[in-house]
Design a protein around this motif. Structure first.
Motif, PDB file in Angstrom:
ATOM      1  N   ASP A 196       0.429  -1.316  -0.053  1.00  0.00           N
ATOM      2  CA  ASP A 196      -0.117  -0.251   0.065  1.00  0.00           C
ATOM      3  C   ASP A 196       1.070   1.160  -0.106  1.00  0.00           C
ATOM      4  O   ASP A 196       1.659   0.938   0.073  1.00  0.00           O
ATOM      5  N   ASP A 197       0.178   2.073  -0.283  1.00  0.00           N
ATOM      6  CA  ASP A 197       1.156   3.591  -0.382  1.00  0.00           C
ATOM      7  C   ASP A 197       1.504   4.192   1.248  1.00  0.00           C
ATOM      8  O   ASP A 197       2.535   4.455   1.153  1.00  0.00           O
TER       9      ASP A 197
ATOM     10  N   ASP B 139      -1.628   5.513   7.451  1.00  0.00           N
ATOM     11  CA  ASP B 139      -1.700   5.859   8.390  1.00  0.00           C
ATOM     12  C   ASP B 139      -2.503   5.807   9.521  1.00  0.00           C
ATOM     13  O   ASP B 139      -1.428   5.475  10.886  1.00  0.00           O
ATOM     14  N   THR B 140      -3.946   5.342  10.052  1.00  0.00           N
ATOM     15  CA  THR B 140      -4.431   5.145  11.239  1.00  0.00           C
ATOM     16  C   THR B 140      -4.299   3.229  10.934  1.00  0.00           C
ATOM     17  O   THR B 140      -4.230   2.724  11.929  1.00  0.00           O
ATOM     18  N   GLY B 141      -3.679   2.439  10.290  1.00  0.00           N
ATOM     19  CA  GLY B 141      -3.749   1.306  10.070  1.00  0.00           C
ATOM     20  C   GLY B 141      -4.800   0.826   9.223  1.00  0.00           C
ATOM     21  O   GLY B 141      -4.451  -0.705   9.153  1.00  0.00           O
TER      22      GLY B 141
ATOM     23  N   THR C 146      -7.093   0.480   7.195  1.00  0.00           N
ATOM     24  CA  THR C 146      -6.841  -0.781   5.522  1.00  0.00           C
ATOM     25  C   THR C 146      -6.152  -1.763   5.814  1.00  0.00           C
ATOM     26  O   THR C 146      -6.597  -2.705   5.503  1.00  0.00           O
TER      27      THR C 146
ATOM     28  N   LYS D 260       3.113   7.023   8.467  1.00  0.00           N
ATOM     29  CA  LYS D 260       3.004   8.020   8.980  1.00  0.00           C
ATOM     30  C   LYS D 260       3.076   8.743  10.788  1.00  0.00           C
ATOM     31  O   LYS D 260       2.604   7.803  11.488  1.00  0.00           O
TER      32      LYS D 260
ATOM     33  N   PHE E 224      -0.896  15.915   5.162  1.00  0.00           N
ATOM     34  CA  PHE E 224      -1.511  15.404   3.616  1.00  0.00           C
ATOM     35  C   PHE E 224      -0.301  15.570   2.583  1.00  0.00           C
ATOM     36  O   PHE E 224       0.351  16.539   1.897  1.00  0.00           O
ATOM     37  N   VAL E 225      -0.020  14.053   2.395  1.00  0.00           N
ATOM     38  CA  VAL E 225       0.517  13.617   1.287  1.00  0.00           C
ATOM     39  C   VAL E 225       0.110  13.322  -0.234  1.00  0.00           C
ATOM     40  O   VAL E 225      -0.346  13.304  -0.345  1.00  0.00           O
TER      41      VAL E 225
ATOM     42  N   ASP F 262      -3.134  10.799  -4.257  1.00  0.00           N
ATOM     43  CA  ASP F 262      -3.851  11.857  -4.320  1.00  0.00           C
ATOM     44  C   ASP F 262      -4.264  12.444  -3.526  1.00  0.00           C
ATOM     45  O   ASP F 262      -4.525  12.481  -2.439  1.00  0.00           O
TER      46      ASP F 262
END
Ligand code: 5GP
Ligand code: MG
Length: 176
Positions: A92-93, A96-98, A100, A124, A145-146, A152
């Protein structure tokens, strides 16, 4: 926007991830599953740095986040190859929260793989809501936010060859 990781730095990180993956699997076959759509650039670069027998598939994970409620994740596994008995690496890209990756892991576990590990380009700092940690991480980044290199904002910027943090006025305006 502010560039966090330029092209050269990204390529070094991807090579490092490929070395880490190779040190685990050696010449054993691997099934790599990219999470659409953000991982497509990483998958394309990463697989060309790997020399074990490799199968490549994709899975789609979309979260519909309300303003206050946590996003409800929808997983579409129709395009996934059979992973029964396989050594799987989910790519995955960004971690973040984890949530997904944890939900994808649970879904894949039910399909009877030999093993499942995870690789993310970015992690992150300080955002995680799960105890799970990805096995292969390209870069640790601050909580901004990247976009770029597959990531995207409203479907724009995925084609940027670098990773950049959006400025707050770019986040408010509609992208091109
Ligand atoms: P998690 O479930 O780990 O919170 O979220 C992972 C997904 O959220 C990523 O696959 C990505 O689609 C999205 N995401 C999280 N942070 C960012 C970010 O800074 N930029 C972009 N473009 N997407 C992000
Ligand atoms: Mg994503």
């Amino acid at each position: 926007m502010k560039i966090l990781l330029d092209e050269t730095t990204l390529q070094e990180g991807v090579r490092r991830m490929a070395r880490d993956i190779t040190s685990i699997y050696g010449d054993r076959p691997v099934t790599m599953i990219g999470v659409l759509t953000g991982s497509v650039v990483l998958v394309a670069d990463l697989i060309r740095q790997l020399s074990m027998p490799l199968r490549v598939g994709v899975v789609q994970a979309s979260s519909y986040r309300g303003t206050t409620t946590r996003g409800h994740l929808v997983i579409n596994s129709d395009l996934m190859p059979d992973i029964t008995g396989r050594d799987v690496v989910i790519v995955d890209d960004i971690f973040d929260t984890g949530n997904t990756l944890v939900e994808l892991l649970a879904m894949m576990d039910r399909l009877g793989p030999m093993s499942v590990r995870t690789a993310v380009l970015l992690r992150k700092t300080g955002r995680q809501e799960v105890t799970y940690e990805p096995n292969f991480v390209g870069f640790e980044i601050p909580d901004e936010f990247v976009v770029g290199y597959g990531l995207d904002y409203h479907d724009a910027y995925r084609n940027l060859p670098f990773v950049a943090a959006l400025e707050s006025q770019e986040i408010d305006s509609t992208p091109p």
